[in-house]
Motif scaffolding. Structure first.
Motif, PDB file in Angstrom:
ATOM      1  N   GLY A  26       0.975  -0.891   0.092  1.00 54.25           N
ATOM      2  CA  GLY A  26      -0.074  -0.127  -0.050  1.00 54.25           C
ATOM      3  C   GLY A  26       1.100   1.083  -0.306  1.00 54.25           C
ATOM      4  N   THR A  27       2.160   1.121   1.045  1.00 57.19           N
ATOM      5  CA  THR A  27       3.013   2.168   0.858  1.00 57.19           C
ATOM      6  C   THR A  27       4.091   2.622  -0.496  1.00 57.19           C
ATOM      7  OG1 THR A  27       2.939   1.976   2.822  1.00 57.19           O
ATOM      8  CG2 THR A  27       4.443   3.695   2.191  1.00 57.19           C
ATOM      9  N   TYR A  28       4.374   1.540  -0.874  1.00 54.22           N
ATOM     10  CA  TYR A  28       4.983   1.887  -2.101  1.00 54.22           C
ATOM     11  C   TYR A  28       4.748   0.884  -3.939  1.00 54.22           C
ATOM     12  CZ  TYR A  28       8.349   2.775   1.221  1.00 54.22           C
ATOM     13  OH  TYR A  28       9.305   2.518   2.961  1.00 54.22           O
ATOM     14  N   LEU A  29       3.627   0.220  -2.971  1.00 53.51           N
ATOM     15  CA  LEU A  29       3.166   0.385  -4.687  1.00 53.51           C
ATOM     16  C   LEU A  29       1.427   1.247  -4.801  1.00 53.51           C
ATOM     17  CD1 LEU A  29       2.940  -3.659  -4.973  1.00 53.51           C
ATOM     18  CD2 LEU A  29       4.726  -1.974  -5.944  1.00 53.51           C
ATOM     19  N   GLY A  30       0.816   1.315  -3.995  1.00 53.32           N
ATOM     20  CA  GLY A  30      -0.018   2.080  -3.570  1.00 53.32           C
ATOM     21  C   GLY A  30      -0.298   3.521  -5.140  1.00 53.32           C
ATOM     22  N   PRO A  31       1.113   4.367  -4.479  1.00 56.20           N
ATOM     23  CA  PRO A  31       0.836   5.680  -5.771  1.00 56.20           C
ATOM     24  C   PRO A  31       1.387   5.712  -6.539  1.00 56.20           C
ATOM     25  CG  PRO A  31       2.240   5.622  -3.444  1.00 56.20           C
ATOM     26  CD  PRO A  31       2.550   4.562  -3.311  1.00 56.20           C
ATOM     27  N   TRP A  32       2.002   4.292  -7.313  1.00 50.45           N
ATOM     28  CA  TRP A  32       2.203   4.380  -8.635  1.00 50.45           C
ATOM     29  C   TRP A  32       1.287   3.115  -9.629  1.00 50.45           C
ATOM     30  CZ3 TRP A  32       5.813   6.777  -9.474  1.00 50.45           C
ATOM     31  CH2 TRP A  32       7.290   6.842  -8.868  1.00 50.45           C
ATOM     32  N   ALA A  33      -0.160   2.885  -8.657  1.00 49.19           N
ATOM     33  CA  ALA A  33      -1.065   1.489  -9.107  1.00 49.19           C
ATOM     34  C   ALA A  33      -2.293   2.290  -9.459  1.00 49.19           C
ATOM     35  CB  ALA A  33      -0.956   0.549  -7.966  1.00 49.19           C
ATOM     36  N   THR A  34      -2.222   3.328 -10.486  1.00 46.40           N
ATOM     37  CA  THR A  34      -3.128   3.618 -10.569  1.00 46.40           C
ATOM     38  C   THR A  34      -3.187   3.082 -12.367  1.00 46.40           C
ATOM     39  OG1 THR A  34      -1.999   5.981 -12.942  1.00 46.40           O
ATOM     40  CG2 THR A  34      -2.296   6.542 -10.395  1.00 46.40           C
ATOM     41  N   GLY A  35      -4.881   3.655 -12.003  1.00 48.69           N
ATOM     42  CA  GLY A  35      -5.526   2.567 -13.985  1.00 48.69           C
ATOM     43  C   GLY A  35      -5.232   2.286 -14.796  1.00 48.69           C
ATOM     44  N   ASP A  36      -3.934   3.226 -15.294  1.00 45.62           N
ATOM     45  CA  ASP A  36      -2.778   3.549 -16.703  1.00 45.62           C
ATOM     46  C   ASP A  36      -2.237   2.883 -16.746  1.00 45.62           C
ATOM     47  OD1 ASP A  36      -2.132   5.678 -15.136  1.00 45.62           O
ATOM     48  OD2 ASP A  36      -2.498   7.514 -17.032  1.00 45.62           O
ATOM     49  N   ALA A  37      -1.330   2.875 -15.395  1.00 42.50           N
ATOM     50  CA  ALA A  37      -0.396   1.759 -14.706  1.00 42.50           C
ATOM     51  C   ALA A  37       0.126   0.789 -15.100  1.00 42.50           C
ATOM     52  CB  ALA A  37      -0.054   2.004 -12.981  1.00 42.50           C
ATOM     53  N   GLN A  38       1.066   0.047 -15.730  1.00 39.37           N
ATOM     54  CA  GLN A  38       1.391  -1.507 -15.787  1.00 39.37           C
ATOM     55  C   GLN A  38       2.477  -1.441 -15.393  1.00 39.37           C
ATOM     56  OE1 GLN A  38       0.506  -3.330 -19.263  1.00 39.37           O
ATOM     57  NE2 GLN A  38       2.056  -4.181 -18.210  1.00 39.37           N
ATOM     58  N   PHE A  39       2.350  -3.442 -14.672  1.00 41.64           N
ATOM     59  CA  PHE A  39       3.462  -3.360 -13.773  1.00 41.64           C
ATOM     60  C   PHE A  39       3.555  -4.948 -14.563  1.00 41.64           C
ATOM     61  CE2 PHE A  39       1.069  -0.482 -11.481  1.00 41.64           C
ATOM     62  CZ  PHE A  39       2.385  -0.127 -10.339  1.00 41.64           C
ATOM     63  N   TYR A  40       4.999  -5.212 -14.859  1.00 42.40           N
ATOM     64  CA  TYR A  40       4.918  -6.131 -15.206  1.00 42.40           C
ATOM     65  C   TYR A  40       5.953  -7.074 -13.991  1.00 42.40           C
ATOM     66  CZ  TYR A  40       5.075  -4.373 -19.695  1.00 42.40           C
ATOM     67  OH  TYR A  40       4.915  -3.547 -21.323  1.00 42.40           O
ATOM     68  N   ILE A  41       5.478  -8.804 -14.002  1.00 44.22           N
ATOM     69  CA  ILE A  41       5.510  -8.599 -12.082  1.00 44.22           C
ATOM     70  C   ILE A  41       6.098 -10.616 -13.180  1.00 44.22           C
ATOM     71  CG2 ILE A  41       5.034 -10.387 -10.904  1.00 44.22           C
ATOM     72  CD1 ILE A  41       2.525  -8.019 -10.786  1.00 44.22           C
ATOM     73  N   GLY A  42       7.066 -11.356 -12.440  1.00 40.13           N
ATOM     74  CA  GLY A  42       7.311 -12.577 -12.724  1.00 40.13           C
ATOM     75  C   GLY A  42       6.159 -13.407 -12.507  1.00 40.13           C
ATOM     76  N   GLY A  43       5.973 -14.794 -12.609  1.00 40.24           N
ATOM     77  CA  GLY A  43       5.631 -15.500 -12.529  1.00 40.24           C
ATOM     78  C   GLY A  43       5.610 -16.729 -10.925  1.00 40.24           C
ATOM     79  N   ALA A  44       6.720 -16.042 -10.459  1.00 41.47           N
ATOM     80  CA  ALA A  44       7.032 -16.512  -9.227  1.00 41.47           C
ATOM     81  C   ALA A  44       6.271 -17.040  -8.095  1.00 41.47           C
ATOM     82  CB  ALA A  44       8.762 -17.018  -9.300  1.00 41.47           C
ATOM     83  N   VAL A  45       7.157 -17.397  -7.108  1.00 42.53           N
ATOM     84  CA  VAL A  45       5.684 -17.347  -5.628  1.00 42.53           C
ATOM     85  C   VAL A  45       7.034 -16.385  -4.875  1.00 42.53           C
ATOM     86  CG1 VAL A  45       5.769 -19.824  -5.555  1.00 42.53           C
ATOM     87  CG2 VAL A  45       7.683 -18.944  -4.905  1.00 42.53           C
ATOM     88  N   GLY A  46       6.483 -16.047  -3.352  1.00 41.15           N
ATOM     89  CA  GLY A  46       7.564 -15.133  -2.968  1.00 41.15           C
ATOM     90  C   GLY A  46       6.599 -13.498  -3.751  1.00 41.15           C
ATOM     91  N   ILE A  47       7.654 -12.290  -3.732  1.00 42.34           N
ATOM     92  CA  ILE A  47       7.313 -11.553  -4.018  1.00 42.34           C
ATOM     93  C   ILE A  47       6.271 -10.729  -5.162  1.00 42.34           C
ATOM     94  CG2 ILE A  47       7.542  -9.529  -4.407  1.00 42.34           C
ATOM     95  CD1 ILE A  47       8.671  -9.406  -1.868  1.00 42.34           C
ATOM     96  N   ASP A  48       6.231 -12.369  -5.688  1.00 41.26           N
ATOM     97  CA  ASP A  48       5.853 -12.246  -7.651  1.00 41.26           C
ATOM     98  C   ASP A  48       4.312 -12.598  -7.598  1.00 41.26           C
ATOM     99  OD1 ASP A  48       8.552 -11.514  -8.849  1.00 41.26           O
ATOM    100  OD2 ASP A  48       8.606 -13.626  -9.907  1.00 41.26           O
ATOM    101  N   SER A  49       3.922 -13.600  -6.552  1.00 43.87           N
ATOM    102  CA  SER A  49       3.009 -13.846  -6.346  1.00 43.87           C
ATOM    103  C   SER A  49       2.156 -12.639  -5.099  1.00 43.87           C
ATOM    104  CB  SER A  49       2.737 -14.931  -5.546  1.00 43.87           C
ATOM    105  OG  SER A  49       3.411 -16.271  -6.595  1.00 43.87           O
ATOM    106  N   LEU A  50       2.819 -12.301  -4.183  1.00 40.56           N
ATOM    107  CA  LEU A  50       2.704 -11.770  -3.554  1.00 40.56           C
ATOM    108  C   LEU A  50       1.687 -10.135  -4.333  1.00 40.56           C
ATOM    109  CD1 LEU A  50       4.350 -11.658  -0.472  1.00 40.56           C
ATOM    110  CD2 LEU A  50       2.212 -12.491  -0.563  1.00 40.56           C
TER     111      LEU A  50
END
Length: 152
Positions: A26-50
């Motif tokens: 919420g603190t570190y992704l929330g400010p960037w997570a607007t409707g027009d943002a794009q996130f690339y996430i690896g498909g692994a366990v840990g931080i990727d899944s969370l």
């Protein structure tokens, strides 16, 4: 221009409670997570899944999951997170590596960084180590891209 960010982080997350991660994101992704943002996430366990689960439930941002081989090759926990968020994932990229070894993960990391404007990294707290998280952060640095590093 909408933000495009690659997320990288440790697979070792059992040392913190899920609520701790939710607050952190919420603190570190929330400010960037607007409707027009794009996130690339690896498909692994840990931080990727969370982060996948958090972004899917707490933002309208576009989510792309990148697997070094196929989603079917990922651990059960990661596959379950992807399936749970399927309706929020805009794209799943399977890079098709036959063997999931270091070169395949580095290729996945470069793929994500090459398409992002910045990297948000969640490495284990402590000195910089030889890990995929730090490899990704350092690759972004070599490309002159901003990095937000949040040790966990």
């Amino acid at each position: 221009m909408p933000l495009a960010a690659a997320i990288t982080g440790t697979r070792q997350t059992g040392h913190r409670a899920l609520t701790w991660f939710s607050d952190l994101f919420g603190t570190y992704l929330g400010p960037w997570a607007t409707g027009d943002a794009q996130f690339y996430i690896g498909g692994a366990v840990g931080i990727d899944s969370l982060t996948l689960l958090w972004l899917a439930g707490n933002s309208q941002a576009r989510i792309t999951v990148v697997a070094p081989g196929t989603v079917a090759q990922q651990p059960a926990e990661a596959r379950q997170a992807i399936e749970r968020c399927r309706d929020r994932i805009a794209e799943i990229v399977e890079l098709g590596a036959d063997e999931l070894r270091t070169p395949a993960y580095h290729a996945r990391n470069r793929y994500m960084v090459d398409r992002a404007q910045m990297v948000i990294g969640f490495p284990l707290a402590g000195p910089e180590a030889a890990s995929g998280t730090w490899q990704t952060i350092n690759y972004a640095a070599s490309q002159g891209k901003p990095r937000l590093i949040v040790p966990i």
